[in-house]
Design a protein around this motif. Sequence first.
Motif, PDB file in Angstrom:
ATOM      1  N   ARG A 198       0.826  -1.215   0.000  1.00 29.61           N
ATOM      2  CA  ARG A 198       0.000   0.000   0.000  1.00 29.61           C
ATOM      3  C   ARG A 198       0.860   1.265   0.000  1.00 29.61           C
ATOM      4  NH1 ARG A 198      -3.359  -2.485   4.347  1.00 29.61           N
ATOM      5  NH2 ARG A 198      -5.171  -3.440   3.355  1.00 29.61           N
ATOM      6  N   GLN A 199       2.078   1.182   0.511  1.00 29.31           N
ATOM      7  CA  GLN A 199       2.948   2.352   0.615  1.00 29.31           C
ATOM      8  C   GLN A 199       3.743   2.628  -0.648  1.00 29.31           C
ATOM      9  OE1 GLN A 199       5.368   2.195   4.234  1.00 29.31           O
ATOM     10  NE2 GLN A 199       3.761   1.037   5.263  1.00 29.31           N
ATOM     11  N   VAL A 200       3.688   1.715  -1.620  1.00 31.24           N
ATOM     12  CA  VAL A 200       4.412   1.917  -2.874  1.00 31.24           C
ATOM     13  C   VAL A 200       3.766   3.062  -3.649  1.00 31.24           C
ATOM     14  CG1 VAL A 200       4.984   0.883  -5.107  1.00 31.24           C
ATOM     15  CG2 VAL A 200       5.215  -0.460  -3.008  1.00 31.24           C
ATOM     16  N   ALA A 201       4.583   3.981  -4.141  1.00 25.89           N
ATOM     17  CA  ALA A 201       4.076   5.137  -4.874  1.00 25.89           C
ATOM     18  C   ALA A 201       3.250   4.704  -6.077  1.00 25.89           C
ATOM     19  CB  ALA A 201       5.240   6.015  -5.333  1.00 25.89           C
ATOM     20  N   GLY A 202       2.044   5.241  -6.185  1.00 29.20           N
ATOM     21  CA  GLY A 202       1.174   4.946  -7.312  1.00 29.20           C
ATOM     22  C   GLY A 202       0.154   3.868  -7.056  1.00 29.20           C
ATOM     23  N   VAL A 203       0.260   3.169  -5.931  1.00 24.71           N
ATOM     24  CA  VAL A 203      -0.709   2.118  -5.628  1.00 24.71           C
ATOM     25  C   VAL A 203      -2.026   2.754  -5.182  1.00 24.71           C
ATOM     26  CG1 VAL A 203      -1.279   0.208  -4.078  1.00 24.71           C
ATOM     27  CG2 VAL A 203       1.014   0.383  -5.059  1.00 24.71           C
ATOM     28  N   VAL A 204      -3.107   2.409  -5.871  1.00 24.09           N
ATOM     29  CA  VAL A 204      -4.428   2.937  -5.542  1.00 24.09           C
ATOM     30  C   VAL A 204      -5.032   2.149  -4.385  1.00 24.09           C
ATOM     31  CG1 VAL A 204      -6.767   3.343  -6.401  1.00 24.09           C
ATOM     32  CG2 VAL A 204      -4.785   3.746  -7.893  1.00 24.09           C
ATOM     33  N   THR A 205      -4.997   0.831  -4.510  1.00 25.19           N
ATOM     34  CA  THR A 205      -5.470  -0.051  -3.438  1.00 25.19           C
ATOM     35  C   THR A 205      -4.860  -1.428  -3.653  1.00 25.19           C
ATOM     36  OG1 THR A 205      -7.427  -0.807  -2.232  1.00 25.19           O
ATOM     37  CG2 THR A 205      -7.543  -0.866  -4.631  1.00 25.19           C
ATOM     38  N   VAL A 206      -4.977  -2.282  -2.642  1.00 26.03           N
ATOM     39  CA  VAL A 206      -4.422  -3.632  -2.718  1.00 26.03           C
ATOM     40  C   VAL A 206      -5.534  -4.641  -2.501  1.00 26.03           C
ATOM     41  CG1 VAL A 206      -2.769  -5.282  -1.748  1.00 26.03           C
ATOM     42  CG2 VAL A 206      -2.190  -2.846  -1.844  1.00 26.03           C
TER      43      VAL A 206
END
Length: 229
Positions: A198-206
């Motif tokens: 979730r903290q990766v840049a660009g991730v909207v949701t998991v």
Amino acid sequence: MRTWKVDDVMTQAVVSVPETASYRSLVDLLVSRRFSAVPVVDESQRVTGVVSEADLLRKIEYSGAEEPRLFEGRRRRGERAKARAATAAELMSRPPIVAPVGMPLATAARLMDAEQVKRLPVVDDRGRLVGIVTRGDLLKAHLRPDDEIHRDVTDGVLMPLLGEAADEVTVTVTGGVVTLTGRVALWTMADTAVRLTRQVAGVVTVADSLEFDFDDRYMVAPVPVYGVA
């Protein structure tokens, strides 16, 4: 895992004004460039304040206003002073709300929200202006291609966390939505993988479809017994 910082998205070609800039020149700059605010710098390019549209509007707001009352509050007195100001040094809000080089995007977003500002001057360790970051700039992380996000999740999250067992997890990314499927040894591994992704840049949701062999969240550490040989 690489954390995106303000350096990654800021505008480096920053428009700033000296402390001696006149009221008229400030109005012209903000109107012609469609800025809502501009940083003020001293002779060493250190940010000393920020002049916003609100600061400039005090002259209109208090035009022809009655004399200040005896017990008028500090904020109102400050606004009246700006209505009579003629230079950036007199108009600017200080101390400036700035972002140091290296500030994570999440921290910058929280700072903007807390201070109710739309942009942050970015400064080096000496307080010198090196860029500016806006709310729109912070959103640039969500324009990253899916393949870049996929690489960051696999190489920056799963490999360091799971080692060789990372091959047991499948990662798919569509429009910034990351789906994790597969099986890991422990519940804590699955939970950590999802939280870090979730903290990766660009991730909207998991979308979490991970399974695990052992639920270790309720494990209780043994209580030490003292005085026993």
